[in-house]
Design a protein around this motif. Sequence first.
Motif, PDB file in Angstrom:
ATOM      1  N   LYS A   1      22.596  17.741  27.882  1.00 47.53           N
ATOM      2  CA  LYS A   1      24.049  17.152  27.464  1.00 47.53           C
ATOM      3  C   LYS A   1      23.627  17.532  26.094  1.00 47.53           C
ATOM      4  CE  LYS A   1      26.658  14.675  30.431  1.00 47.53           C
ATOM      5  NZ  LYS A   1      27.365  13.390  31.172  1.00 47.53           N
ATOM      6  N   ALA A   2      22.268  17.161  25.497  1.00 48.01           N
ATOM      7  CA  ALA A   2      21.552  17.134  24.352  1.00 48.01           C
ATOM      8  C   ALA A   2      21.565  18.560  23.564  1.00 48.01           C
ATOM      9  CB  ALA A   2      20.417  16.175  23.827  1.00 48.01           C
ATOM     10  N   GLY A   3      21.463  19.232  24.480  1.00 50.57           N
ATOM     11  CA  GLY A   3      21.589  20.709  24.382  1.00 50.57           C
ATOM     12  C   GLY A   3      22.397  21.776  24.230  1.00 50.57           C
ATOM     13  N   THR A   4      23.574  21.219  24.624  1.00 53.76           N
ATOM     14  CA  THR A   4      24.625  22.256  24.416  1.00 53.76           C
ATOM     15  C   THR A   4      25.615  22.275  22.888  1.00 53.76           C
ATOM     16  OG1 THR A   4      25.205  21.115  26.775  1.00 53.76           O
ATOM     17  CG2 THR A   4      26.781  21.747  25.974  1.00 53.76           C
ATOM     18  N   TYR A   5      25.954  23.263  23.017  1.00 51.05           N
ATOM     19  CA  TYR A   5      26.786  23.358  21.646  1.00 51.05           C
ATOM     20  C   TYR A   5      27.669  24.362  22.123  1.00 51.05           C
ATOM     21  CZ  TYR A   5      27.470  24.166  16.662  1.00 51.05           C
ATOM     22  OH  TYR A   5      28.025  24.232  15.612  1.00 51.05           O
ATOM     23  N   GLU A   6      29.068  23.775  21.150  1.00 52.93           N
ATOM     24  CA  GLU A   6      30.423  24.608  21.385  1.00 52.93           C
ATOM     25  C   GLU A   6      30.325  25.507  23.144  1.00 52.93           C
ATOM     26  OE1 GLU A   6      30.241  27.258  18.654  1.00 52.93           O
ATOM     27  OE2 GLU A   6      31.175  25.476  17.299  1.00 52.93           O
ATOM     28  N   GLY A   7      29.815  24.305  23.822  1.00 57.90           N
ATOM     29  CA  GLY A   7      29.859  24.921  25.447  1.00 57.90           C
ATOM     30  C   GLY A   7      28.593  25.844  25.946  1.00 57.90           C
ATOM     31  N   LYS A   8      27.691  25.934  24.999  1.00 64.85           N
ATOM     32  CA  LYS A   8      26.912  26.780  25.545  1.00 64.85           C
ATOM     33  C   LYS A   8      25.548  25.624  26.087  1.00 64.85           C
ATOM     34  CE  LYS A   8      29.050  30.573  23.760  1.00 64.85           C
ATOM     35  NZ  LYS A   8      28.567  32.214  22.782  1.00 64.85           N
ATOM     36  N   LYS A   9      24.767  25.622  26.397  1.00 66.72           N
ATOM     37  CA  LYS A   9      23.551  24.871  26.708  1.00 66.72           C
ATOM     38  C   LYS A   9      22.771  26.061  25.821  1.00 66.72           C
ATOM     39  CE  LYS A   9      25.506  23.896  30.802  1.00 66.72           C
ATOM     40  NZ  LYS A   9      25.438  23.793  32.833  1.00 66.72           N
ATOM     41  N   TYR A  10      21.501  25.232  25.367  1.00 69.45           N
ATOM     42  CA  TYR A  10      20.405  26.509  25.025  1.00 69.45           C
ATOM     43  C   TYR A  10      18.881  25.728  24.786  1.00 69.45           C
ATOM     44  CZ  TYR A  10      23.640  28.053  21.658  1.00 69.45           C
ATOM     45  OH  TYR A  10      25.161  28.533  21.312  1.00 69.45           O
ATOM     46  N   VAL A  11      18.859  24.414  26.156  1.00 72.74           N
ATOM     47  CA  VAL A  11      18.008  24.147  26.043  1.00 72.74           C
ATOM     48  C   VAL A  11      17.862  22.794  27.778  1.00 72.74           C
ATOM     49  CG1 VAL A  11      17.128  23.359  23.876  1.00 72.74           C
ATOM     50  CG2 VAL A  11      17.928  21.415  25.660  1.00 72.74           C
ATOM     51  N   VAL A  12      16.381  23.054  27.607  1.00 76.53           N
ATOM     52  CA  VAL A  12      16.119  22.538  29.372  1.00 76.53           C
ATOM     53  C   VAL A  12      15.066  21.310  29.358  1.00 76.53           C
ATOM     54  CG1 VAL A  12      16.906  24.958  30.357  1.00 76.53           C
ATOM     55  CG2 VAL A  12      14.400  23.997  29.540  1.00 76.53           C
ATOM     56  N   PRO A  13      15.422  20.630  29.816  1.00 71.55           N
ATOM     57  CA  PRO A  13      14.546  19.704  30.080  1.00 71.55           C
ATOM     58  C   PRO A  13      12.614  20.225  30.114  1.00 71.55           C
ATOM     59  CG  PRO A  13      15.595  18.565  31.879  1.00 71.55           C
ATOM     60  CD  PRO A  13      15.847  20.284  30.997  1.00 71.55           C
ATOM     61  N   HIS A  14      12.177  19.541  29.109  1.00 69.56           N
ATOM     62  CA  HIS A  14      10.230  19.598  29.422  1.00 69.56           C
ATOM     63  C   HIS A  14       9.484  18.521  29.628  1.00 69.56           C
ATOM     64  CE1 HIS A  14       7.067  21.451  27.950  1.00 69.56           C
ATOM     65  NE2 HIS A  14       6.498  20.811  26.864  1.00 69.56           N
ATOM     66  N   THR A  15       9.760  17.199  28.754  1.00 67.49           N
ATOM     67  CA  THR A  15       8.946  16.470  29.122  1.00 67.49           C
ATOM     68  C   THR A  15       9.519  15.565  28.703  1.00 67.49           C
ATOM     69  OG1 THR A  15       8.337  15.321  26.780  1.00 67.49           O
ATOM     70  CG2 THR A  15       6.743  16.957  28.321  1.00 67.49           C
ATOM     71  N   LEU A  16      10.299  13.986  29.756  1.00 67.84           N
ATOM     72  CA  LEU A  16      10.379  12.787  29.562  1.00 67.84           C
ATOM     73  C   LEU A  16       9.749  11.470  29.497  1.00 67.84           C
ATOM     74  CD1 LEU A  16      12.587  14.889  31.310  1.00 67.84           C
ATOM     75  CD2 LEU A  16      13.657  13.258  32.450  1.00 67.84           C
ATOM     76  N   ASP A  17      10.726  10.540  28.627  1.00 60.57           N
ATOM     77  CA  ASP A  17      10.153   9.538  28.651  1.00 60.57           C
ATOM     78  C   ASP A  17      11.792   8.597  28.521  1.00 60.57           C
ATOM     79  OD1 ASP A  17       8.276   7.248  27.756  1.00 60.57           O
ATOM     80  OD2 ASP A  17       8.102   7.712  25.780  1.00 60.57           O
ATOM     81  N   LEU A  18      11.400   7.323  29.501  1.00 61.71           N
ATOM     82  CA  LEU A  18      12.311   6.659  29.773  1.00 61.71           C
ATOM     83  C   LEU A  18      11.727   5.549  28.873  1.00 61.71           C
ATOM     84  CD1 LEU A  18      12.820   8.989  31.543  1.00 61.71           C
ATOM     85  CD2 LEU A  18      14.224   7.276  32.569  1.00 61.71           C
ATOM     86  N   SER A  19      12.649   4.652  28.910  1.00 61.64           N
ATOM     87  CA  SER A  19      12.603   2.874  28.170  1.00 61.64           C
ATOM     88  C   SER A  19      12.995   2.434  29.734  1.00 61.64           C
ATOM     89  CB  SER A  19      13.860   2.164  27.188  1.00 61.64           C
ATOM     90  OG  SER A  19      14.551   2.654  28.115  1.00 61.64           O
ATOM     91  N   VAL A  20      11.989   1.413  30.381  1.00 61.09           N
ATOM     92  CA  VAL A  20      12.454   0.203  31.138  1.00 61.09           C
ATOM     93  C   VAL A  20      11.571  -0.660  30.651  1.00 61.09           C
ATOM     94  CG1 VAL A  20      11.309   2.248  33.067  1.00 61.09           C
ATOM     95  CG2 VAL A  20      10.033   0.909  31.722  1.00 61.09           C
ATOM     96  N   LEU A  21      11.569  -1.478  31.908  1.00 60.88           N
ATOM     97  CA  LEU A  21      11.104  -3.203  31.809  1.00 60.88           C
ATOM     98  C   LEU A  21       9.494  -2.448  31.972  1.00 60.88           C
ATOM     99  CD1 LEU A  21      13.225  -5.888  31.631  1.00 60.88           C
ATOM    100  CD2 LEU A  21      12.314  -5.130  29.581  1.00 60.88           C
ATOM    101  N   PHE A  22       8.285  -3.955  31.440  1.00 59.35           N
ATOM    102  CA  PHE A  22       7.034  -3.901  31.919  1.00 59.35           C
ATOM    103  C   PHE A  22       7.453  -6.016  32.407  1.00 59.35           C
ATOM    104  CE2 PHE A  22       4.354  -0.174  31.054  1.00 59.35           C
ATOM    105  CZ  PHE A  22       5.208   0.761  31.917  1.00 59.35           C
ATOM    106  N   TYR A  23       6.719  -5.860  33.589  1.00 60.11           N
ATOM    107  CA  TYR A  23       6.644  -7.756  33.703  1.00 60.11           C
ATOM    108  C   TYR A  23       4.750  -7.490  34.223  1.00 60.11           C
ATOM    109  CZ  TYR A  23       7.112  -7.408  38.735  1.00 60.11           C
ATOM    110  OH  TYR A  23       8.712  -7.137  40.119  1.00 60.11           O
ATOM    111  N   ASN A  24       4.361  -8.552  33.356  1.00 58.26           N
ATOM    112  CA  ASN A  24       3.370  -9.497  33.920  1.00 58.26           C
ATOM    113  C   ASN A  24       3.512 -10.260  35.360  1.00 58.26           C
ATOM    114  OD1 ASN A  24       0.567 -10.555  34.420  1.00 58.26           O
ATOM    115  ND2 ASN A  24      -0.219  -9.792  32.501  1.00 58.26           N
ATOM    116  N   LYS A  25       2.470  -9.303  36.646  1.00 56.77           N
ATOM    117  CA  LYS A  25       3.187  -9.963  37.488  1.00 56.77           C
ATOM    118  C   LYS A  25       2.373 -11.717  37.654  1.00 56.77           C
ATOM    119  CE  LYS A  25       4.839  -7.424  40.734  1.00 56.77           C
ATOM    120  NZ  LYS A  25       4.924  -6.131  42.112  1.00 56.77           N
ATOM    121  N   ASN A  26       1.104 -11.798  37.457  1.00 57.35           N
ATOM    122  CA  ASN A  26       0.239 -12.409  37.494  1.00 57.35           C
ATOM    123  C   ASN A  26       0.468 -13.847  36.359  1.00 57.35           C
ATOM    124  OD1 ASN A  26      -1.983 -13.773  38.028  1.00 57.35           O
ATOM    125  ND2 ASN A  26      -3.353 -13.369  36.128  1.00 57.35           N
ATOM    126  N   LEU A  27       0.935 -13.157  35.396  1.00 52.26           N
ATOM    127  CA  LEU A  27       1.815 -13.824  34.714  1.00 52.26           C
ATOM    128  C   LEU A  27       3.563 -15.360  35.144  1.00 52.26           C
ATOM    129  CD1 LEU A  27       1.476 -13.462  30.857  1.00 52.26           C
ATOM    130  CD2 LEU A  27       0.115 -14.835  31.906  1.00 52.26           C
TER     131      LEU A  27
END
Length: 438
Positions: A150-176
């Motif tokens: 979707k980020a690479g779609t302009y005026e109904g045409k597709k111009y890119v594909v995913p190359h690398t993905l980085d997602l925001s997630v929660l990390f939690y310390n199980k020991n703590l």
Amino acid sequence: MGSTVGPRGRVRRLVTGAVALLAAAGLVTACGSGEGGSGGEGGSGAADADGVDDGATLTMWTRAATRPQSEALVKAYNASHKNTIELTVVPTDDYQAKVGAAAGAKDLPDLFASDVVFVPNYTSSGLFADLTERIDALPFAEHLAQSHIKAGTYEGKKYVVPHTLDLSVLFYNKNLYRKAKLDPDKPPTSLSEWDRQARAVDALGSGVNGTFFGGNCGGCGVFTWWPSVWAAGEEVLNKEGTEASLASDTAKKVYDTYRGWVKDDIVAPGAREETGTTWTGVFPKGKVGVMPMPSTTLGLMPKDLDLGVAPIPGPDGGTSTFVGGDAIGISATSRSADQAWNFLAWSLDDKAQVEVVAAHKDVVARTDLASNKYSKADPRLVTINELVADGRTPYALKFGQTFNDPNGPWLSLMRDAVFGDGTSVDKDNDAVSASLAD
């Protein structure tokens, strides 16, 4: 970690310069035809899902932030194909300027990647070739990370594909969590639970803190705060990326929670000054209970750190994630579009995604491969991969100047909302909208 996160003081100047160069060069959206290939619209390769592998030498650029993933894919491709990719890794802070200068000189490489939030600047300026027919012909097209498509779609045409993905997630310390008498198998499922658990861990004392965030980093804020708004079913920007909704009741609940952590000293030292350059180095020290992190840092954590991974929740539940990273396309001036597509199609097929991407503990670009032989060995990876389907990548042509620039209005909103009294959020939101529409 994608450059969505971190200081980006030069972004506005570089992107503006790139667009100016493009206008001067008079590039058009259609892919240049010539030796070795054809454009994405029609041409001999448009209906060939695999492209052409005939021994061509192709040039490719990527930024330093995604160097490991890019190098791994290129190495595997070169070892198994007649075509050869010559990869150039550009310092991340210099990337926008280099692309702009090359566009002005009509000297772009055959393939080049971009931080996904800046892709709209390039598609709207005609840097990429139209890949619509090629992408749609892929047997797994519907399973590609749609946020990048979707980020690479302009005026109904597709111009890119995913190359690398980085997602925001929660990390939690199980020991703590165990020390704080919290269930290590029950991470927070709402912002209120996150608040309660962070405070429980913080109460341990002895240098332990409940949470941490980059409080002087606009990119960190969009990457880790916006998912809490999306998780509640709300938007942060309109569809055109020209108006902000960052003063909603839900957004204010998010800010209020962070402000409460600051007020009650639940946050590890340095949050107020953190510009994004060192914010991911705090959790690995083992003294923070739960905090949002880039998914790509999972493989960099100390082996003896018992950590769990969970989606970022909304105030009252729900989950979401910011899908960052890079998208990649074929330059509009490439004379080897069919051969370049051979690399892109291969990079998305089962073998490359599993044996290269998943094997390196990176996020796969296809939702149908979320569970694979490598991710099954680590349930945390499955959790991360499955989030791609529900993730968001915001669209805005003025993203850099508004959200990444340390002098931009979003960072002012962040700091007023969390380190101030929160009363100027509505006014700050108006300033964000003005910047987006400028």
